[in-house]
Scaffold this motif. Structure first.
Motif, mmCIF file in Angstrom:
data_model
loop_
_atom_site.group_PDB
_atom_site.id
_atom_site.type_symbol
_atom_site.label_atom_id
_atom_site.label_comp_id
_atom_site.label_asym_id
_atom_site.label_seq_id
_atom_site.Cartn_x
_atom_site.Cartn_y
_atom_site.Cartn_z
ATOM 1 N N TYR A 175 0.817 -1.218 0.000
ATOM 2 C CA TYR A 175 0.000 0.000 0.000
ATOM 3 C C TYR A 175 0.849 1.266 0.000
ATOM 4 O O TYR A 175 0.382 2.335 -0.430
ATOM 5 C CB TYR A 175 -0.925 0.009 1.226
ATOM 6 N N HIS A 176 2.082 1.175 0.471
ATOM 7 C CA HIS A 176 2.925 2.374 0.519
ATOM 8 C C HIS A 176 3.199 2.943 -0.869
ATOM 9 O O HIS A 176 3.549 4.124 -1.007
ATOM 10 C CB HIS A 176 4.254 2.060 1.215
ATOM 11 N N LYS A 224 -1.069 0.477 11.166
ATOM 12 C CA LYS A 224 -0.282 1.409 10.353
ATOM 13 C C LYS A 224 -1.084 2.623 9.902
ATOM 14 O O LYS A 224 -0.573 3.750 9.890
ATOM 15 C CB LYS A 224 0.280 0.677 9.133
ATOM 16 N N TYR A 225 -2.362 2.386 9.527
ATOM 17 C CA TYR A 225 -3.139 3.468 8.924
ATOM 18 C C TYR A 225 -4.298 3.947 9.806
ATOM 19 O O TYR A 225 -5.074 4.800 9.366
ATOM 20 C CB TYR A 225 -3.667 3.031 7.562
#
Length: 512
Positions: free
Chosen positions: A171-172, A234-235
């Protein structure tokens, strides 16, 4: 290492914005990203000037990859591919996704296509990039078609590979992830995700069978739990939009995943998962309770029809009564249903016979919907007009009835029609009456929208930030809602003046 440029064309015109992340492009980037290849993913959601960006980024690249479904994505993909080809005539342009997988050779014949990738792309694209980088022999890469000396070459197909063989979705690579995080019925910070690929069933209107030969592969429960937990941390997610075609194929996998999410205390709501009523009604009560405890919120189920003859005709392998039991289970366990229906099948070589049968279908659909609403009011229905796809089992029947099919990639860019052009559907399916052509969007995008109790919270309260604009939107929402409820109660679908003004409102407000 040289860079790889990937493009996800907008699925719809500017009047219908879309901010979902390009999961397919993330999938084919997994291994290459893990090995350190610089990868530039470009989407319309993140970059309105995507064409200029892509032309600039393609300088010195290994290739440009374009993912495309049938319709508008082809239109935009070809425009960008043309500009890139004019600037960098030697740069390989690779097309993948649903449409190139359905019609690989026809796609490959287009002047702005050099290579097509067919079916699951993770392994295929990885090997293709290696081959292009090393200037190797393209005939050694399974699952692609390419051009050689002006001729179209189709390599041997590649089977579906287990997703556990690949790294997690990177996703980065999307840059600012906030572009792709949105709100929905069950969360304020939701991201798209998938845990399986393919579908083992044989529905006659679906392209899954044509592309994947009824194959299905998934991530293990342990890997899904690891990835979900990682994304939440993370998000800062509170929900996941899981877009598997058929999430519930393996009950033991589903049960184990739910156990892991509960054991680890992962605070997540998840939904939009594709499933079959005939499968889920066979799940035991323990599994249903685990699903609820783990955060399961919504399910996308292909009801398709309230008429058993229609279900049998499309090879749905489901009974109408299955949906009543399914609705009861979802109501008891607080799961919202997104029910999808399809009408307009090529029943007979006589168009008039088809129109009569379509009227029967629609009457049965409405009767089933009303019955299911009494069992489970927390439901959102959708109804679509059947559009034949090459490779599906119903295509030959549609052709015999006189459907006009495109014969080029450019032609297919105009095949799927926007709501405002719906009256032109008769050009494609002459066996569907004008009355029913106009009724389908009235039901699906208008009446069912206002019958959904979440619509105000998600689309007005959740997305309109300006207080004055929200006040105006609220007044209009409840005015249209009252009219839509009256139409549904009395089954009055003629004189759609209110629908006309509602469509104009959506178009100019760009709410999708």
């Amino acid at each position: 290492m040289k860079k790889i440029v990937l493009f996800f064309p907008p699925p719809f015109s500017s009047t219908r914005p879309y901010n979902g992340p390009p999961l397919g492009l993330l999938g084919i980037s997994r291994q290459l990203d893990a090995e350190g290849y610089p990868i530039k993913i470009v989407t319309a959601a993140a970059d309105p000037q995507y064409a200029e960006t892509i032309v600039k980024e393609c300088e010195g690249a290994i290739c440009l990859g374009i993912s495309s479904m049938t319709g508008y994505q082809i239109h935009e993909g070809r425009l960008v591919a043309q500009r890139v080809k004019e600037r960098y005539p030697e740069l390989p342009i690779v097309w993948g996704g649903w449409h190139p997988s359905i019609l690989p050779m026809e796609t490959l014949a287009d002047p702005y296509v050099d290579i097509v990738a067919v079916g699951q792309g993770e392994r295929t694209f990885y090997e293709l990039v290696k081959c292009l980088e090393q200037k190797g022999d393209l005939s050694t890469v399974k699952g692609i078609g390419f051009k050689r000396d002006g001729k179209l070459v189709a390599n041997s197909p590649r089977g579906i590979e287990p997703l556990d063989n690949f790294p997690p979705l990177p996703y980065h690579l999307l840059g600012d992830i906030e572009t792709y995080i949105g709100n929905n019925e069950y969360g304020k910070r939701s991201l798209f995700y998938y845990s399986s690929y393919g579908c083992p069933h044989r529905c006659g209107f679906c392209i899954e069978e044509a592309v994947n030969n009824r194959g299905w592969k998934s991530l293990s429960a342990e890997k899904v739990a690891d990835e979900v937990e990682g994304l939440v941390k993370k998000y800062g997610l509170d929900s996941l939009n899981i877009v598997d075609s058929n999430f519930f194929v393996d009950r033991q996998r589903v049960k184990r995943l739910c156990e892991l999410l509960v054991e680890r205390g992962v605070k997540i709501r998840w939904g939009n998962v594709g499933g079959r009523a005939s499968t889920l009604i066979k799940y035991d009560e323990e599994t249903w309770k685990l699903l609820e405890q783990s955060g399961w919120a919504t399910v996308l189920v292909g009801v398709e029809s309230g008429d058993q003859e229609t279900l049998d005709f499309m090879k749905k392998d489901t009974k109408v009564e299955d949906f009543t039991r399914f609705a009861e289970l979802c109501a008891r366990h607080h799961v919202k249903i997104f029910g999808s229906y399809v009408i307009g099948f090529p029943w007979s070589k006589d168009p008039e016979e088809c129109r009569k049968k379509i009227a029967v279908e629609l009457k049965a659909d409405i009767a089933l919907m009303k019955k299911l609403y009494t069992k489970h009011p927390w439901t959102r229905n959708m109804i679509f007009q059947y559009l034949p796809y090459p490779g599906t089992t119903l295509m030959d029947d549609a052709v015999q009835l006189g459907i006009t099919l495109p014969t080029s990639l450019e032609g297919w860019s105009k095949f799927l029609i926007s709501p405002e052009e719906v009256n032109k559907m008769e050009h494609y399916q002459k066996w569907v009456s004008r009355k029913h052509v106009k009724m389908i969007p009235l039901l699906s995008t208008y009446i069912f929208f206002f019958l959904d109790r979440d619509s105000y919270e998600v689309y007005v309260k959740g997305r309109v930030k300006n207080p004055l604009v929200r006040l105006g939107a609220t007044v209009m929402f409840y005015a249209f809602s009252a009219l839509a409820h009256l139409r549904w109660k009395f089954e009055f679908f003629a004189l759609p003046i209110d629908f006309y003004f509602y469509t104009l409102t959506r178009k100019y407000a760009k709410v999708g």
